[in-house]
Design a protein around this motif. Structure first.
Motif, PDB file in Angstrom:
ATOM      1  N   CYS A   3       0.829  -1.308  -0.134  1.00 31.74           N
ATOM      2  CA  CYS A   3      -0.011   0.093   0.028  1.00 31.74           C
ATOM      3  C   CYS A   3       1.050   1.206   0.007  1.00 31.74           C
ATOM      4  CB  CYS A   3      -1.112  -0.120   1.040  1.00 31.74           C
ATOM      5  SG  CYS A   3      -2.297   0.951   1.373  1.00 31.74           S
ATOM      6  N   VAL A   9      -1.281  -0.378   7.721  1.00 35.81           N
ATOM      7  CA  VAL A   9      -2.236  -1.395   7.163  1.00 35.81           C
ATOM      8  C   VAL A   9      -1.784  -2.892   7.145  1.00 35.81           C
ATOM      9  CG1 VAL A   9      -3.350   0.070   5.510  1.00 35.81           C
ATOM     10  CG2 VAL A   9      -1.387  -1.040   4.752  1.00 35.81           C
ATOM     11  N   ASN A  11      -2.907  -7.305   5.762  1.00 36.24           N
ATOM     12  CA  ASN A  11      -3.613  -8.279   5.083  1.00 36.24           C
ATOM     13  C   ASN A  11      -4.053  -7.482   3.778  1.00 36.24           C
ATOM     14  OD1 ASN A  11      -3.795  -9.870   7.418  1.00 36.24           O
ATOM     15  ND2 ASN A  11      -5.687  -8.951   8.094  1.00 36.24           N
ATOM     16  N   CYS A  12      -2.903  -7.096   2.831  1.00 36.59           N
ATOM     17  CA  CYS A  12      -2.954  -6.409   1.612  1.00 36.59           C
ATOM     18  C   CYS A  12      -3.215  -7.447   0.415  1.00 36.59           C
ATOM     19  CB  CYS A  12      -1.858  -5.668   1.375  1.00 36.59           C
ATOM     20  SG  CYS A  12      -1.583  -3.981   2.630  1.00 36.59           S
ATOM     21  N   THR A  15      -6.626  -6.681  -5.540  1.00 35.33           N
ATOM     22  CA  THR A  15      -8.006  -6.918  -6.391  1.00 35.33           C
ATOM     23  C   THR A  15      -8.242  -5.999  -7.425  1.00 35.33           C
ATOM     24  OG1 THR A  15      -8.728  -7.499  -4.082  1.00 35.33           O
ATOM     25  CG2 THR A  15     -10.385  -7.073  -5.778  1.00 35.33           C
ATOM     26  N   GLN A  20      -5.650  -3.539  -2.043  1.00 31.21           N
ATOM     27  CA  GLN A  20      -6.700  -3.139  -1.047  1.00 31.21           C
ATOM     28  C   GLN A  20      -6.068  -4.117   0.368  1.00 31.21           C
ATOM     29  OE1 GLN A  20     -10.756  -4.337  -2.234  1.00 31.21           O
ATOM     30  NE2 GLN A  20     -11.033  -2.445  -3.035  1.00 31.21           N
ATOM     31  N   CYS A  21      -6.390  -3.260   1.435  1.00 33.72           N
ATOM     32  CA  CYS A  21      -5.706  -3.808   2.841  1.00 33.72           C
ATOM     33  C   CYS A  21      -6.672  -3.102   3.960  1.00 33.72           C
ATOM     34  CB  CYS A  21      -4.389  -2.838   3.117  1.00 33.72           C
ATOM     35  SG  CYS A  21      -3.144  -2.992   1.613  1.00 33.72           S
ATOM     36  N   GLN A  22      -6.590  -4.004   5.042  1.00 33.92           N
ATOM     37  CA  GLN A  22      -7.210  -3.558   6.200  1.00 33.92           C
ATOM     38  C   GLN A  22      -6.577  -2.697   7.153  1.00 33.92           C
ATOM     39  OE1 GLN A  22      -7.956  -7.232   7.956  1.00 33.92           O
ATOM     40  NE2 GLN A  22      -9.861  -7.554   7.055  1.00 33.92           N
ATOM     41  N   SER A  23      -7.093  -1.417   7.345  1.00 33.52           N
ATOM     42  CA  SER A  23      -6.376  -0.520   8.213  1.00 33.52           C
ATOM     43  C   SER A  23      -6.044  -1.101   9.809  1.00 33.52           C
ATOM     44  CB  SER A  23      -7.428   0.670   8.374  1.00 33.52           C
ATOM     45  OG  SER A  23      -6.582   1.631   9.243  1.00 33.52           O
ATOM     46  N   THR A  29     -11.629  -1.987   5.246  1.00 35.40           N
ATOM     47  CA  THR A  29     -10.849  -2.128   3.996  1.00 35.40           C
ATOM     48  C   THR A  29     -10.692  -0.665   3.455  1.00 35.40           C
ATOM     49  OG1 THR A  29     -11.729  -4.397   3.786  1.00 35.40           O
ATOM     50  CG2 THR A  29     -10.897  -3.168   1.765  1.00 35.40           C
ATOM     51  N   THR A  36      -5.957   7.546   2.848  1.00 34.79           N
ATOM     52  CA  THR A  36      -6.790   6.878   4.055  1.00 34.79           C
ATOM     53  C   THR A  36      -7.353   8.167   4.969  1.00 34.79           C
ATOM     54  OG1 THR A  36      -5.518   4.733   3.844  1.00 34.79           O
ATOM     55  CG2 THR A  36      -6.909   5.283   5.862  1.00 34.79           C
TER      56      THR A  36
END
Length: 262
Positions: A3, A9, A11-12, A15, A20-23, A29, A36
């Motif tokens: 990212c 972040v 778990n990128c 897609t 896309q990742c988890q903050s 997401t 962000t």
């Protein structure tokens, strides 16, 4: 995937050509092709840590509270009411406290929009002042390309060596869906100027006449569409002491004037 626009972040996943990742801290997401939200960034920073030169507008105020663990909506914006244990307060869209702190019964009826952000930076000592026009072009280019803000939201870029003042203005009526918010831009820029970039392995590089700018101090002021609601008790002891001294001086002056007339 990496990212590029947010290093806080996890778990990128790639897609449809987009990373896309988890903050961190919220699990929300986020897409890495844009900035962000400030609320999610602050929450991620808190989670990780657990592990002027101008005529300031009358209602402009600083963020005197600094970092806290915010409550965010599912779309990443701040909740109007923020709490820390038994204390609660109302914030604006930049997440900055705009009321005194109260108990948990406090009501925040709306999330007040911050329409004007003033960023004041002090650059390191130079042999000669910068060119104002070159400075403005460099900052407009950096803000539009690095932070993806539409140029129509960039106001004046003022310069009085060694202070640089950048004005960002964005009314709710002028903000189109998908436009980057000026509060997010200001947060990214402030972090960059302080040497704590949120970008992955990418530092801010603003060069004027082939000389890179280095910043020593950054202060951010916020102006909301509705004036903040602070009372006298929210003032720092130092400010109150100054007010008391001024009042006493005025009273003493009046007393001397009356005495001299008698």
């Amino acid at each position: 995937c990496i990212c590029a626009k947010n290093k806080r972040v996890t778990n990128c996943v790639q897609t449809g050509g987009t990373c896309q990742c988890q903050s961190i801290g919220s699990g929300v997401t986020v897409g890495c092709n844009t900035l962000t939200s400030k609320c999610l960034l602050m929450k991620a920073e808190m989670t990780s840590s657990k592990s002027g030169r101008f005529n300031k507008p009358k209602d402009a105020f600083e963020d005197t509270d600094g970092l806290y663990d915010p409550e965010c909506e599912n779309n990443g914006i701040f909740k109007a009411k923020q709490c820390n244990g038994t204390s609660c307060w109302c914030v604006n869209t930049a997440g900055v406290r705009r009321t005194d702190k109260h108990d948990t019964n406090l009501k925040c009826n709306q999330l007040v929009r911050t329409t004007w952000i003033i960023i004041e930076m002090k650059h390191r000592e130079r042999k000669a002042p910068l060119s104002t026009e070159s400075l403005r072009k460099a900052f407009v280019e950096a803000i539009t390309s690095r932070y993806l803000l539409d140029g129509r939201y960039i106001g004046d870029v003022l310069y009085e060596s060694p202070y640089i003042t950048v004005n960002l203005k964005q009314n709710s009526s002028s903000k189109f869906p998908g436009d980057v918010d000026i509060a997010d831009v200001a947060y990214y820029l402030e972090k960059d100027a302080k040497g704590d970039s949120l970008f992955h392995n990418d530092r801010l590089n603003i060069s004027i006449d082939n000389e890179a700018l280095t910043f020593e101090k950054t202060v951010v002021y916020y102006v909301d569409e509705i004036a903040p609601e602070f009372s006298m008790k929210s003032l720092t002891p130092g400010v109150i002491a100054v007010i008391v001294v001024v009042v006493l001086a005025i009273v003493a002056g009046i007393a001397v004037l009356v005495s001299s007339k008698k």
